[in-house]
Design an enzyme around this catalytic site. Structure first.
Site, PDB file in Angstrom:
ATOM      1  N   LYS A  27      51.895  80.154  51.915  1.00  0.00           N
ATOM      2  CA  LYS A  27      50.918  80.175  53.316  1.00  0.00           C
ATOM      3  C   LYS A  27      49.475  79.891  52.994  1.00  0.00           C
ATOM      4  O   LYS A  27      48.584  80.444  52.271  1.00  0.00           O
ATOM      5  CB  LYS A  27      50.948  80.936  54.998  1.00  0.00           C
ATOM      6  CG  LYS A  27      50.036  81.310  55.470  1.00  0.00           C
ATOM      7  CD  LYS A  27      50.951  82.430  56.412  1.00  0.00           C
ATOM      8  CE  LYS A  27      49.361  82.470  57.928  1.00  0.00           C
ATOM      9  NZ  LYS A  27      49.890  83.436  58.786  1.00  0.00           N
ATOM     10  N   ASP A  81      57.984  80.585  62.424  1.00  0.00           N
ATOM     11  CA  ASP A  81      56.434  81.069  62.150  1.00  0.00           C
ATOM     12  C   ASP A  81      56.558  81.573  60.995  1.00  0.00           C
ATOM     13  O   ASP A  81      57.724  82.337  60.768  1.00  0.00           O
ATOM     14  CB  ASP A  81      55.958  81.861  63.294  1.00  0.00           C
ATOM     15  CG  ASP A  81      54.518  82.255  62.900  1.00  0.00           C
ATOM     16  OD1 ASP A  81      53.851  81.167  62.399  1.00  0.00           O
ATOM     17  OD2 ASP A  81      53.959  82.742  64.318  1.00  0.00           O
ATOM     18  N   ASP A  82      55.823  81.076  59.573  1.00  0.00           N
ATOM     19  CA  ASP A  82      56.460  81.612  58.733  1.00  0.00           C
ATOM     20  C   ASP A  82      57.587  81.522  57.651  1.00  0.00           C
ATOM     21  O   ASP A  82      57.225  83.573  57.736  1.00  0.00           O
ATOM     22  CB  ASP A  82      55.223  83.421  58.918  1.00  0.00           C
ATOM     23  CG  ASP A  82      53.562  82.840  58.876  1.00  0.00           C
ATOM     24  OD1 ASP A  82      53.168  81.972  58.894  1.00  0.00           O
ATOM     25  OD2 ASP A  82      52.702  83.895  58.654  1.00  0.00           O
ATOM     26  N   ASP A 117      55.546  76.835  60.744  1.00  0.00           N
ATOM     27  CA  ASP A 117      55.110  76.013  60.678  1.00  0.00           C
ATOM     28  C   ASP A 117      53.994  75.877  59.765  1.00  0.00           C
ATOM     29  O   ASP A 117      52.938  75.323  59.903  1.00  0.00           O
ATOM     30  CB  ASP A 117      54.102  76.999  61.773  1.00  0.00           C
ATOM     31  CG  ASP A 117      53.641  77.985  61.737  1.00  0.00           C
ATOM     32  OD1 ASP A 117      54.234  78.878  60.525  1.00  0.00           O
ATOM     33  OD2 ASP A 117      52.551  78.925  62.449  1.00  0.00           O
ATOM     34  N   ASN A 118      54.409  76.936  58.626  1.00  0.00           N
ATOM     35  CA  ASN A 118      53.762  76.792  57.688  1.00  0.00           C
ATOM     36  C   ASN A 118      55.118  77.256  56.444  1.00  0.00           C
ATOM     37  O   ASN A 118      55.692  78.014  57.091  1.00  0.00           O
ATOM     38  CB  ASN A 118      52.410  77.346  57.620  1.00  0.00           C
ATOM     39  CG  ASN A 118      52.266  79.100  58.084  1.00  0.00           C
ATOM     40  OD1 ASN A 118      52.402  78.925  59.175  1.00  0.00           O
ATOM     41  ND2 ASN A 118      52.988  80.232  57.609  1.00  0.00           N
ATOM     42  N   LYS A 132      54.868  81.023  70.566  1.00  0.00           N
ATOM     43  CA  LYS A 132      53.618  81.103  71.371  1.00  0.00           C
ATOM     44  C   LYS A 132      52.420  79.938  70.852  1.00  0.00           C
ATOM     45  O   LYS A 132      52.742  78.510  70.651  1.00  0.00           O
ATOM     46  CB  LYS A 132      53.463  81.412  69.321  1.00  0.00           C
ATOM     47  CG  LYS A 132      52.255  80.945  68.945  1.00  0.00           C
ATOM     48  CD  LYS A 132      52.125  82.179  67.239  1.00  0.00           C
ATOM     49  CE  LYS A 132      51.400  81.893  66.155  1.00  0.00           C
ATOM     50  NZ  LYS A 132      51.648  82.224  65.241  1.00  0.00           N
ATOM     51  N   HIS A 166      48.728  79.398  70.984  1.00  0.00           N
ATOM     52  CA  HIS A 166      47.811  79.516  69.700  1.00  0.00           C
ATOM     53  C   HIS A 166      46.995  77.897  69.464  1.00  0.00           C
ATOM     54  O   HIS A 166      46.756  77.671  68.097  1.00  0.00           O
ATOM     55  CB  HIS A 166      48.484  80.110  68.853  1.00  0.00           C
ATOM     56  CG  HIS A 166      47.770  80.434  67.769  1.00  0.00           C
ATOM     57  ND1 HIS A 166      48.322  81.190  66.343  1.00  0.00           N
ATOM     58  CD2 HIS A 166      46.155  80.832  67.812  1.00  0.00           C
ATOM     59  CE1 HIS A 166      47.274  81.124  65.735  1.00  0.00           C
ATOM     60  NE2 HIS A 166      45.940  81.572  66.864  1.00  0.00           N
ATOM     61  N   CYS A 176      49.384  78.046  61.049  1.00  0.00           N
ATOM     62  CA  CYS A 176      49.152  78.795  62.300  1.00  0.00           C
ATOM     63  C   CYS A 176      49.061  77.908  63.323  1.00  0.00           C
ATOM     64  O   CYS A 176      49.521  76.401  63.760  1.00  0.00           O
ATOM     65  CB  CYS A 176      49.189  79.898  63.021  1.00  0.00           C
ATOM     66  SG  CYS A 176      50.386  81.061  62.254  1.00  0.00           S
ATOM     67  N   HIS A 221      56.392  86.144  61.314  1.00  0.00           N
ATOM     68  CA  HIS A 221      55.658  86.210  61.205  1.00  0.00           C
ATOM     69  C   HIS A 221      55.385  87.611  60.930  1.00  0.00           C
ATOM     70  O   HIS A 221      55.906  88.271  61.830  1.00  0.00           O
ATOM     71  CB  HIS A 221      54.578  85.837  62.003  1.00  0.00           C
ATOM     72  CG  HIS A 221      53.545  85.758  61.855  1.00  0.00           C
ATOM     73  ND1 HIS A 221      52.331  86.848  61.864  1.00  0.00           N
ATOM     74  CD2 HIS A 221      52.417  84.586  61.758  1.00  0.00           C
ATOM     75  CE1 HIS A 221      51.120  86.528  61.623  1.00  0.00           C
ATOM     76  NE2 HIS A 221      51.189  84.871  61.494  1.00  0.00           N
ATOM     77  N   ARG A 249      50.268  73.524  64.839  1.00  0.00           N
ATOM     78  CA  ARG A 249      50.280  73.037  66.294  1.00  0.00           C
ATOM     79  C   ARG A 249      50.034  72.829  67.162  1.00  0.00           C
ATOM     80  O   ARG A 249      49.979  71.429  67.830  1.00  0.00           O
ATOM     81  CB  ARG A 249      50.749  75.122  66.791  1.00  0.00           C
ATOM     82  CG  ARG A 249      51.305  75.722  66.907  1.00  0.00           C
ATOM     83  CD  ARG A 249      51.104  77.567  66.711  1.00  0.00           C
ATOM     84  NE  ARG A 249      51.639  78.036  65.710  1.00  0.00           N
ATOM     85  CZ  ARG A 249      53.018  78.814  66.291  1.00  0.00           C
ATOM     86  NH1 ARG A 249      53.832  78.086  67.245  1.00  0.00           N
ATOM     87  NH2 ARG A 249      53.603  79.230  65.094  1.00  0.00           N
TER      88      ARG A 249
END
Ligand SMILES: [Ca+2]
Length: 572
Positions: free
Chosen positions: A421, A46-47, A339-340, A141, A143, A84, A238, A88
């Site tokens: 992001k 994540d991030d 994810d980003n 996660k 989301h 995010c 994140h 997903r």
């Protein structure tokens, strides 16, 4: 299940490696694992930026991911959606996010493509693989639904979307020591009352890894003759910058010289590793270290960020060890992606936040074991009743802190690319993709330069699993997959040229061949020759209006087909 007398060709046919692909496959042994369809472990973080991992030029210690890369394939031009939820939604369904109903985030904007909830015209990878005999597990996660309440609708929670077991969070962020919306299967739990997981110190990254290991172990005990699909969605790295002191210690002092030397070193390593071209320019430096007032605090932010990724890598190492213990490592396809891009958001960084957050909790008192953490971000309290703090007088890491690492370090994470992001310049959408499958991929340490996108992961899983993408779910027609299988690319072929599209918060892009047309909302189109200039330093839009026109028409056709609306959305 495949009968024991299956030939190698039967196996290859089952996993979609027939014809020319099969001819060029290496001679494989006759062990039992060769005759079985592989397990698939899809790991997403994540991030994180393009160059954070060791095997993508970073200084952060990720020996386990580096080993997977050294014995597999790394993609150099793999893309996510810059955020995010849409990532997903796209990853799980093989569609563009708007097609799955997640055109923006987790709120209902009154339009079919912006419901903040997976729609009924898509299936998840788990739903696609189960009919082919796969067992399905998820840790981390989720989301992809706006329904996060413990007593609300759960029809878009993991167990209702194809997964047999789930441990993780329904929403998108929170404390690593006390995640909000923490669930086991369909039931909310807390770090203190979960009867099935009682670590000495609760830390969400470890909890995801430990529960994934448990699912693998239980699977191999209960159904050793069936393959599994495991989705691990880490929330590292994140915000908030939360890590255990034992991991932060490894990075003490590593960032004391600031952003610039770190970017320069990454840039050189990326070139040396062949991940970027020698003649690309480094994107502009975001921050000036000399002028930054709170240097100890700023360095600590990056130390904690590094430790978060380090802890994730250690967990991936434990997953690998469990696979080896169960004798199933060689025939497991492991995919790792992010994810980003690195996140420039300023959560908890303002000088005034600390007082504001603390004032709200003068005498909060401790939480009981069954008390759910109601807050995604402060004002909030720790489970033992302390107010959570922020601002540049608070050193991040422990449970009573809540701080992002900020734009300048995100600029380091995204080396050598522009933006972050949210935006669809290369810094926002470029991710590593590591593919490891000794029994199915010959390559060891090779790079694949074909552009790919999240939409390809569903197609790849369906291909590898010998599954069929469903055309119908509960009486509703399912949209066909947008992507293509990456298997040919993993074995050294180029992928067919096609157009890949983005839209997020009005930021738009299309990539086709070497060309990328991109716009930062509310600005106009910029045109880049990505082969010559992937760091997007030389806008060719005015020099090549015909190409701008051609790609604009393709983008507009895609936007119309997928239900993309002009930004900002009109409120219904
Ligand atoms: Ca993210």
């Amino acid at each position: 299940m495949p009968p024991s007398n299956w030939t190698r060709r039967d196996f290859l046919k089952a996993i979609g490696l027939v014809g020319a692909v099969a001819m060029s496959m290496p001679a494989m042994g006759s062990s039992a694992s060769d005759r079985k369809r592989p397990n698939i472990i899809l790991i997403m973080s994540d991030d994180m930026g393009f160059s954070d991992l060791g095997c993508y030029g970073g200084e952060i210690q990720t020996p386990n991911l580096d080993r997977l890369a050294a014995n597999g394939v790394r993609f150099t031009q793999f893309y996510n959606t810059a955020r995010c939820c849409p990532t997903r939604a796209s990853l799980m369904t093989g569609l563009y996010p708007h097609q799955a109903g997640v055109g923006h985030m987790m709120d209902d904007r009154g339009l079919d493509s912006y419901r903040g909830n997976l729609n009924d015209r898509c299936v998840t990878i788990a739903e696609a693989l189960r009919p082919a005999g796969y067992r399905t597990y998820m840790a981390g996660k989720w989301h992809v639904t706006r329904f996060t309440h413990k007593d609300g609708p759960k029809d878009n929670w993991p167990l209702q979307r194809g997964f047999e077991r789930f441990y993780g969070t329904i929403t998108g962020a929170g404390s690593f020591y006390d995640p909000t919306t923490l669930c086991r299967d369909n039931t909310y739990v807390t770090p203190e009352n979960d009867p099935e997981y009682k670590p000495v110190t609760y830390y969400y990254t470890d909890a995801i890894s430990d529960n994934a290991c448990r699912y693998i172990k239980e699977h191999c005990g209960q159904s050793p003759d069936r393959p599994f699909f495991l989705y691990m969605a880490f929330t590292a790295a994140h915000w908030p910058m939360h890590a255990l002191e034992k991991d932060i210690t490894k990075y003490k002092g590593k960032y004391d010289k600031g952003y610039e030397p770190c970017r320069a070193a990454r840039f050189e390593r990326l070139k040396k590793m062949g991940l970027i071209r020698e003649d690309w320019e480094l994107s502009p430096q975001a921050g000036d270290w000399d002028k930054f007032e709170h240097k100890d605090w700023e360095a600590r932010c990056m130390e904690v960020y590094a430790a978060m990724i380090d802890a994730m890598d250690q967990g991936i190492g434990r997953v690998v060890a469990e696979l080896k213990r169960q004798g199933t490592f060689e025939n497991t396809l492991i995919l790792f992606l992010q994810d980003n891009g690195g996140c420039a958001e300023g959560m908890g960084r303002g000088a005034n936040v600390d007082k504001r957050w603390v004032d709200e909790f003068k005498n909060p008192g401790p939480m009981g074991p069954d008390d759910l953490q109601p807050s995604i971000w402060p004002p909030m309290r720790t489970r033992d009743g302390r107010p959570v703090r922020g601002g540049p007088t608070t050193m991040p890491g422990p449970a009573d802190t809540y701080i992002a690492y900020g734009r300048n370090w995100a600029n380091v994470s995204n080396t050598p690319f522009r933006e972050y992001k949210h935006w669809v310049h290369e810094g926002g959408i470029s991710t590593p993709l590591i593919c490891h499958w000794p029994a199915g991929i010959e390559a060891r340490g090779k790079l694949c330069h074909s552009p790919g996108h999240l939409i390809d992961i569903m197609a790849t899983c369906v291909d590898v699993a010998g599954a069929k993408h469903p055309t119908e779910r509960r009486g509703q027609t399912i949209q066909p997959m947008e992507g293509i299988s990456l298997l040919p690319a993993m074995r050294g072929d180029s992928l067919q040229e096609r157009a890949i599209f983005w839209e997020h918060e009005g930021n738009r892009a299309i990539r086709k061949g070497k060309w990328k047309l991109v716009s930062k909302h509310p600005g106009g189109w910029e045109l880049y020759d990505i082969d010559a200039d992937r760091t997007e330093m030389h806008d060719l839009a005015s020099k090549n209006p015909a190409k701008v026109q051609e790609l604009t028409a393709l983008w507009e056709g895609w936007a119309k087909r997928c239900g993309v609306q002009p930004w900002p959305l009109k409120e219904s």
